[in-house]
Design a protein around this motif. Sequence first.
Motif, PDB file in Angstrom:
ATOM      1  N   GLU A   1      13.854   2.321  -1.317  1.00 29.03           N
ATOM      2  CA  GLU A   1      14.126   3.698  -0.913  1.00 29.03           C
ATOM      3  C   GLU A   1      14.174   3.712   0.606  1.00 29.03           C
ATOM      4  O   GLU A   1      13.403   3.024   1.262  1.00 29.03           O
ATOM      5  CB  GLU A   1      13.000   4.602  -1.419  1.00 29.03           C
ATOM      6  N   ILE A   2      15.105   4.509   1.121  1.00 29.60           N
ATOM      7  CA  ILE A   2      15.190   4.622   2.575  1.00 29.60           C
ATOM      8  C   ILE A   2      14.150   5.656   3.016  1.00 29.60           C
ATOM      9  O   ILE A   2      14.204   6.808   2.591  1.00 29.60           O
ATOM     10  CB  ILE A   2      16.605   5.064   3.006  1.00 29.60           C
ATOM     11  N   SER A   3      13.212   5.215   3.828  1.00 31.04           N
ATOM     12  CA  SER A   3      12.189   6.194   4.277  1.00 31.04           C
ATOM     13  C   SER A   3      12.594   6.804   5.609  1.00 31.04           C
ATOM     14  O   SER A   3      12.282   7.953   5.897  1.00 31.04           O
ATOM     15  CB  SER A   3      10.813   5.532   4.380  1.00 31.04           C
ATOM     16  N   SER A   4      13.297   6.017   6.446  1.00 28.64           N
ATOM     17  CA  SER A   4      13.823   6.589   7.679  1.00 28.64           C
ATOM     18  C   SER A   4      15.055   5.815   8.086  1.00 28.64           C
ATOM     19  O   SER A   4      15.277   4.680   7.626  1.00 28.64           O
ATOM     20  CB  SER A   4      12.764   6.588   8.783  1.00 28.64           C
ATOM     21  N   LEU A   5      15.833   6.452   8.916  1.00 24.23           N
ATOM     22  CA  LEU A   5      17.118   5.848   9.272  1.00 24.23           C
ATOM     23  C   LEU A   5      17.536   6.364  10.639  1.00 24.23           C
ATOM     24  O   LEU A   5      17.389   7.552  10.922  1.00 24.23           O
ATOM     25  CB  LEU A   5      18.123   6.219   8.177  1.00 24.23           C
ATOM     26  N   HIS A   6      18.028   5.481  11.506  1.00 26.76           N
ATOM     27  CA  HIS A   6      18.638   5.981  12.736  1.00 26.76           C
ATOM     28  C   HIS A   6      19.747   5.042  13.187  1.00 26.76           C
ATOM     29  O   HIS A   6      19.736   3.837  12.903  1.00 26.76           O
ATOM     30  CB  HIS A   6      17.583   6.218  13.828  1.00 26.76           C
TER      31      HIS A   6
ATOM     32  N   ILE B   1      17.237   0.937   9.505  1.00 22.35           N
ATOM     33  CA  ILE B   1      16.659   1.602   8.331  1.00 22.35           C
ATOM     34  C   ILE B   1      15.250   1.104   8.095  1.00 22.35           C
ATOM     35  O   ILE B   1      14.940  -0.054   8.387  1.00 22.35           O
ATOM     36  CB  ILE B   1      17.493   1.305   7.060  1.00 22.35           C
ATOM     37  N   SER B   2      14.407   1.985   7.569  1.00 26.68           N
ATOM     38  CA  SER B   2      13.089   1.558   7.118  1.00 26.68           C
ATOM     39  C   SER B   2      13.061   1.672   5.589  1.00 26.68           C
ATOM     40  O   SER B   2      13.204   2.754   5.036  1.00 26.68           O
ATOM     41  CB  SER B   2      12.015   2.447   7.759  1.00 26.68           C
ATOM     42  N   PHE B   3      12.949   0.525   4.967  1.00 25.88           N
ATOM     43  CA  PHE B   3      12.907   0.487   3.494  1.00 25.88           C
ATOM     44  C   PHE B   3      11.476   0.518   3.009  1.00 25.88           C
ATOM     45  O   PHE B   3      10.605  -0.110   3.602  1.00 25.88           O
ATOM     46  CB  PHE B   3      13.567  -0.802   2.975  1.00 25.88           C
ATOM     47  N   ILE B   4      11.272   1.300   1.954  1.00 25.93           N
ATOM     48  CA  ILE B   4       9.925   1.314   1.366  1.00 25.93           C
ATOM     49  C   ILE B   4      10.006   1.186  -0.152  1.00 25.93           C
ATOM     50  O   ILE B   4      11.063   1.403  -0.762  1.00 25.93           O
ATOM     51  CB  ILE B   4       9.152   2.617   1.702  1.00 25.93           C
TER      52      ILE B   4
END
Lengths: 68, 505
Positions: B39-44, B52-55
């Motif tokens: 799941e993408i927790s944050s993106l820039h 992307i930060s995947f969690i």
Amino acid sequence: MGNQINYTDAQKELEQILKEIEIGDVDVDKLSEKVKRACALIRICKEKLKNTDDEIKKILEEFNQENK
Amino acid sequence: MSNIANSKTEYFSLSSISGMVESMFNEKFGNKLFWITAEISSLHIHKGHCYISFIEKTKGTDEIKTEIKGIIWLQNYSRINYNFKTITGIEIKENTKILFLAKVSFDTKYGLNLIVEEIDPSYTIGQMLIERENVVRLLKEKGYYELNKNKDFPLVPQRIAVISAETSRGYEDFREKLLTNKYHYKFQIKLFQSLLQGEKAGEDMRNRLIEIFNEIHLFDIVVIVRGGGGNVNLTCFNNYRLAEAIARFPIPIITGIGHTANISVADEVAFKDCITPTDVSDFIITKCLEFDNKLMNIFEKIKTRFNEKMTNQLHKTDNQMSMLISSTNILIKKQLTFNDTQFIRFVNSANIIIAEQNNKIGLIVQKITDKIPNYIKERLSIINSQKLIFRPIISNFMEHKIKLLNNRLYALKAISDKIFTNNKRFTDDALIYITLNSKKIIEKAEKNMILTEEKIKILDPVNVLKRGYSITLKDGKNIKSADMLNEGDEVKTILFNGEVKSKII
């Protein structure tokens, strides 16, 4: 909601009148009263429904002409 | 590894360590690609690259189990993003679950990164559907799902609360179509401005619903419309909180939010999903038209029935009238007949009276007529009895007189008859008249009789005889000439006093 209740009530009353006229053995005097009431109800509804009351005038004129 | 841990005196630069890790990574993963779900927790985005930060969360608790950074390099990002957006209808963004193809890379400078080469949008679609289904399932479990659908739709939805944006093309279309309807139905529209897409849109729309709820008595229905722009993030319409608010709203909600493939939960739980804003307008106008038609239908029916009844009544009245007329006619005829009968009876009675009167007159006339001859007869009989022998002499005269009298009598009778016949109706007068006249006639007749009698008296042979004359009779016949006698004839000579019989010599 006031508006709405009137439409519903009007329709109910109109249907009741129609039913009475269709089924019941309404005598002519009462019949005239009922028809007048029905016309008034229709007029009220039409006025509420539309911007113009031309239509209503037309209905009433038509009715009056046909039943003179 | 134990070597490193145990030799505490030996120092390593960071880069040598990371270099060792890098070489280990390269040894273990090399350029190997893995399909990974996360799941993408944050993106820039930075300089066209997507960071992307995947969690991965623990099922049920939502606790973050693992977190790894990832990068979509500029040369891949636009392609991957375009493809993803086209198929899923959403951007690659936070809270999106994706299946992606990535290299596991370790860079001495940037550390551990998943280098995303490809994203499979169908996985995300599936995940979205699962999420959506969860929302629907939850609404059903709580018993909210059908609530708005089961609301009674107002006969005439004229007062409308609209959740949209003033700048939205959809709102413009909706408003234009509704207010310029060809039937001239009037509508009151109140706009409640809201975000219509993006993460916060769901909550924003929910807040507008709460505002509308606070003045619910002013509205017949709620309309949610948006439009323009193709594939935008409409997942906000699958937001549980918004969907619940819609489902539980006390008045019908109509949506026109222009979905393509799968309808949103908001559409699903709303009273009516019209897809496009203009369809919402059409729906509302149609409802008004239905009511309008219903009114006209009732009106026509009432009019027809009324006219029928009136015509019937007219016929009835006509029938009654003609019945009345015919009964009146019958009555009048009866009355007339009665009158006729009465008249006839009257005439008859009159006739009877007249007849009676006639009879009376007849009787009187009879009496009169009876009396006259009686009188004459009496007189005659006196004469006859007294002067019977002179009868032959006077008989002619008498006969003549009698004839005269009789004639007069007949004339009298005729006159009387004539008078009686002519003056039936004035019988009484006639009677009096006749009676009076009869008297006169009788009197006249009487007078005449007396005169005659006197004349007769003068002529009476007795008076002649008195004077010395005599009458000679032969066989009862008076002898007026000697020629009438022959020798030997016997004659009778009547003297004033006595008779002498002699023989001719």
